[in-house]
Design a protein around this motif. Structure first.
Motif, PDB file in Angstrom:
ATOM      1  N   PRO A   1       0.831  -1.197   0.000  1.00  0.00           N
ATOM      2  CA  PRO A   1       0.000   0.000   0.000  1.00  0.00           C
ATOM      3  C   PRO A   1       0.872   1.256   0.000  1.00  0.00           C
ATOM      4  CG  PRO A   1      -0.007  -1.035   2.165  1.00  0.00           C
ATOM      5  CD  PRO A   1       0.774  -1.928   1.259  1.00  0.00           C
ATOM      6  N   ASN A   2       0.363   2.300  -0.639  1.00  0.00           N
ATOM      7  CA  ASN A   2       1.096   3.559  -0.636  1.00  0.00           C
ATOM      8  C   ASN A   2       0.902   4.270   0.691  1.00  0.00           C
ATOM      9  OD1 ASN A   2       2.042   3.381  -3.299  1.00  0.00           O
ATOM     10  ND2 ASN A   2       0.027   4.006  -4.051  1.00  0.00           N
ATOM     11  N   LYS A   3       1.986   4.785   1.205  1.00  0.00           N
ATOM     12  CA  LYS A   3       1.912   5.577   2.424  1.00  0.00           C
ATOM     13  C   LYS A   3       1.154   6.870   2.124  1.00  0.00           C
ATOM     14  CE  LYS A   3       5.077   8.022   5.546  1.00  0.00           C
ATOM     15  NZ  LYS A   3       4.841   7.575   6.914  1.00  0.00           N
ATOM     16  N   ILE A   4       0.337   7.291   3.075  1.00  0.00           N
ATOM     17  CA  ILE A   4      -0.295   8.607   2.954  1.00  0.00           C
ATOM     18  C   ILE A   4       0.785   9.628   3.283  1.00  0.00           C
ATOM     19  CG2 ILE A   4      -2.184  10.094   3.723  1.00  0.00           C
ATOM     20  CD1 ILE A   4      -3.602   7.581   4.757  1.00  0.00           C
TER      21      ILE A   4
ATOM     22  N   ARG B   1     -13.584  12.612   0.958  1.00  0.00           N
ATOM     23  CA  ARG B   1     -15.010  12.393   1.126  1.00  0.00           C
ATOM     24  C   ARG B   1     -15.457  13.146   2.371  1.00  0.00           C
ATOM     25  NH1 ARG B   1     -15.519   6.289   1.501  1.00  0.00           N
ATOM     26  NH2 ARG B   1     -13.336   6.462   2.136  1.00  0.00           N
TER      27      ARG B   1
ATOM     28  N   ARG C   1      -1.128  15.519   6.197  1.00  0.00           N
ATOM     29  CA  ARG C   1      -1.365  14.362   5.325  1.00  0.00           C
ATOM     30  C   ARG C   1      -2.800  13.892   5.471  1.00  0.00           C
ATOM     31  NH1 ARG C   1       1.191   8.692   7.278  1.00  0.00           N
ATOM     32  NH2 ARG C   1       0.869   8.832   9.514  1.00  0.00           N
TER      33      ARG C   1
ATOM     34  N   GLY D   1      -9.741   8.229   7.242  1.00  0.00           N
ATOM     35  CA  GLY D   1     -11.034   7.816   7.793  1.00  0.00           C
ATOM     36  C   GLY D   1     -12.000   7.408   6.703  1.00  0.00           C
ATOM     37  N   GLY D   2     -12.733   6.328   6.948  1.00  0.00           N
ATOM     38  CA  GLY D   2     -13.623   5.844   5.910  1.00  0.00           C
ATOM     39  C   GLY D   2     -14.988   5.427   6.414  1.00  0.00           C
ATOM     40  N   HIS D   3     -15.240   5.630   7.701  1.00  0.00           N
ATOM     41  CA  HIS D   3     -16.521   5.190   8.277  1.00  0.00           C
ATOM     42  C   HIS D   3     -17.482   6.358   8.435  1.00  0.00           C
ATOM     43  CE1 HIS D   3     -19.408   3.024  10.671  1.00  0.00           C
ATOM     44  NE2 HIS D   3     -19.293   3.906  11.635  1.00  0.00           N
TER      45      HIS D   3
ATOM     46  N   ARG E   1     -10.453   0.255   6.381  1.00  0.00           N
ATOM     47  CA  ARG E   1     -10.781   1.660   6.118  1.00  0.00           C
ATOM     48  C   ARG E   1      -9.548   2.546   6.202  1.00  0.00           C
ATOM     49  NH1 ARG E   1     -15.034  -0.959   7.828  1.00  0.00           N
ATOM     50  NH2 ARG E   1     -17.128  -0.355   7.189  1.00  0.00           N
ATOM     51  N   GLY E   2      -8.428   2.013   5.787  1.00  0.00           N
ATOM     52  CA  GLY E   2      -7.230   2.841   5.640  1.00  0.00           C
ATOM     53  C   GLY E   2      -6.258   2.797   6.800  1.00  0.00           C
ATOM     54  N   TYR E   3      -6.603   2.042   7.857  1.00  0.00           N
ATOM     55  CA  TYR E   3      -5.690   1.965   8.984  1.00  0.00           C
ATOM     56  C   TYR E   3      -4.727   0.779   8.821  1.00  0.00           C
ATOM     57  CZ  TYR E   3      -8.265   5.697  11.168  1.00  0.00           C
ATOM     58  OH  TYR E   3      -8.820   6.922  11.417  1.00  0.00           O
TER      59      TYR E   3
ATOM     60  N   TYR F   1      -1.559   4.402   9.508  1.00  0.00           N
ATOM     61  CA  TYR F   1      -2.379   4.188   8.328  1.00  0.00           C
ATOM     62  C   TYR F   1      -1.687   3.205   7.399  1.00  0.00           C
ATOM     63  CZ  TYR F   1      -3.815   8.581  10.394  1.00  0.00           C
ATOM     64  OH  TYR F   1      -4.181   9.542  11.288  1.00  0.00           O
ATOM     65  N   ASP F   2      -2.502   2.625   6.513  1.00  0.00           N
ATOM     66  CA  ASP F   2      -2.017   1.730   5.486  1.00  0.00           C
ATOM     67  C   ASP F   2      -0.768   2.321   4.830  1.00  0.00           C
ATOM     68  OD1 ASP F   2      -2.495  -0.665   4.393  1.00  0.00           O
ATOM     69  OD2 ASP F   2      -4.095  -0.036   3.050  1.00  0.00           O
TER      70      ASP F   2
END
Lengths: 253, 205
Positions: free
Chosen positions: A10-13, A44, A105, A109-111, B188-190, B202-203
């Motif tokens: 995965p790409n780091k944020i 989002r 950065r 969060g996605g929930h 969810r990105g964690y 985070y991921d």
């Protein structure tokens, strides 16, 4: 994917540097920081970013702040409330100037997220600066076609503590699908006809879209506020899985 | 990589007593913030059961009374939330993961990962390596009193050396699995592991 293939890393944020374009005084304790990111793939509504400050001795502090702007906006707006003995918020409110670089950065969060594709009706319930991620949702809704039914119940100490008040009032005046209710807990203007005191069960029962319409709830505010409102909604037979919460305390920030 | 800009006029307020105990990017709080994705469930211990699963079948389930009768462990530890607060010197009591395995008749963990399943639908995955040898417990008391519902009561997972979202509230089921699978936050990105000392928030971190 076959068993022999490793999953893609995965790409780091990545941390990036934004420039402060404007600092907007919202209330006596709250300002909005308007940032121009170097690159921004969008977010989002409901998501947050991490910001990072670096002292000249190399010490770094990080905090999370909700995004107040809609994904459609070119600039990124964060809204920050003062924590009196805090380490980061007094710096952001008192020291940061237009033109300064600010490291951040995200989005994260996605929930606790609403986009127009999820439809409505939506019940947004804010305590204090918990309005911030809900504002991103409302601003996104404003830019969406066809009135998605929405309610904002906004609890603040006084009218002077209501963040984004002009914008909210203007939206409520022109948009018949948006209902706006303020609950003022400490101080009300003379002849105040809105709700006095905390959000209670009656106020929720009177104003929320009924369970039969399957409303989606987004509640954001201090821990005790969110605990109270979410348990009242469960008591009122709303589906617990339709209630999304984001809690924050004023500690430390 | 671009140079990190110095924040003109910014100074640390960190206390020297906190040196070495705050992972990178964390700050100390003295209260106990709450983070959950939804309402706090109303769980009665009379209806409560904890289940241990392997490959879809039940290894063992404990009622509340059976669970309370297991050996009790006390853990004094610091806890670290991914939202950046750290709380120092917390005291928890409950049943260690090691004792839980013993009670289930398992001499050693049968698989390398577990998924923790909770009331309200929350899940999180943890490597077994991070649970054994006294590193984790199922906690039922905080500071000597029963764990409050908002803090995960009656029973939560406690894996204090990982970010606190791994310490799942309202635990009901522990499922062994052969490989790491993302739970609620991990999807969810964690970060899949979540070690605060390596700042795996985070991921991709």
């Amino acid at each position: 994917m076959t068993a022999t293939e490793a999953p893609p890393a995965p790409n780091k944020i990545a941390w990036q540097v934004a420039q402060v374009e404007a600092v907007v005084t919202e209330t006596s304790r709250v300002k909005s920081l308007v940032l121009q990111p170097a690159h921004w793939a969008g977010h989002r509504p409901g998501q947050h970013v991490d910001i990072r400050l670096t002292a000249d001795d190399g010490y770094q502090a990080e905090r999370s702040y909700s995004i107040a702007s809609a994904p459609e906006d070119k600039l990124l707006t964060l809204t920050v409330e003062r924590v009196d003995d805090g380490e980061v918020s007094p710096y952001l409110l008192d020291e940061l100037r237009v033109g300064d670089p600010l490291e951040f950065r995200g989005p994260i969060g996605g929930h606790f997220v609403w986009t127009r594709g999820l439809g409505g009706p939506i019940c947004l319930i804010a305590g204090g600066t918990g309005i911030t991620p809900l504002m991103a949702m409302l601003r996104h809704r404003e830019r969406s076609p066809g009135g998605i039914p929405a309610l904002l119940l906004y609890s603040a100490r006084s009218l002077a503590d209501v963040v984004y008040r002009e914008e909210l009032d203007a939206t409520a005046r022109r948009d018949n699908d948006f209902r706006l209710i303020y609950a003022l807990t400490r101080q009300q203007p003379d002849h105040w006809t809105g709700h006095r005191g905390r959000i209670d069960k009656t106020l929720l029962a009177d104003h929320c879209f009924p369970p039969a319409q399957n409303p989606m709830f987004y509640i954001c505010g201090p821990t005790a506020f969110v605990e109270n409102v979410s348990s009242l909604l469960v008591d009122l037979d709303f589906n617990p899985l339709s209630i999304k919460t984001e809690r924050f305390g004023p500690s430390g920030g | 990589m671009a140079e990190v800009p110095v924040s003109r006029g910014f100074k640390s307020k960190r206390q020297t007593s906190e040196q070495g105990r705050l992972p990178p990017g964390q700050y100390r709080t003295t209260d106990f913030p709450i983070l959950s994705a939804g309402p706090t469930p109303d769980i009665r211990v009379a209806d409560w059961k904890l289940a241990l699963q392997l490959g879809g079948s039940l290894v063992r389930a404990w009622t509340w009374d059976e669970f309370e009768a297991l050996p009790q462990t006390t853990l004094n530890t610091d806890i670290h939330c991914v939202t950046k607060w750290t709380k120092l010197d917390t005291t928890w009591q409950g049943v260690s993961f090691d004792d839980l395995l013993k009670s289930a008749g398992l001499e050693k963990p049968p698989q390398a990962f577990v998924m923790a399943h909770c009331d309200g639908g929350y899940t999180t995955s943890v490597p077994v390596e991070d649970l054994i040898a006294g590193k984790a417990m199922i906690a039922t008391r905080f500071d000597g009193v029963p764990l409050a519902p908002a803090h995960g009561g009656p029973a939560r997972l406690l894996v204090p050396h990982l970010y606190f979202w791994k310490s799942a509230k309202w635990l009901r089921r522990i499922r062994f699995m052969p490989e790491a699978e993302p739970g609620f936050r991990e999807a969810r990105g964690y970060h899949i592991h979540g070690d605060p000392w390596r700042e795996q928030r985070y991921d991709g971190d």
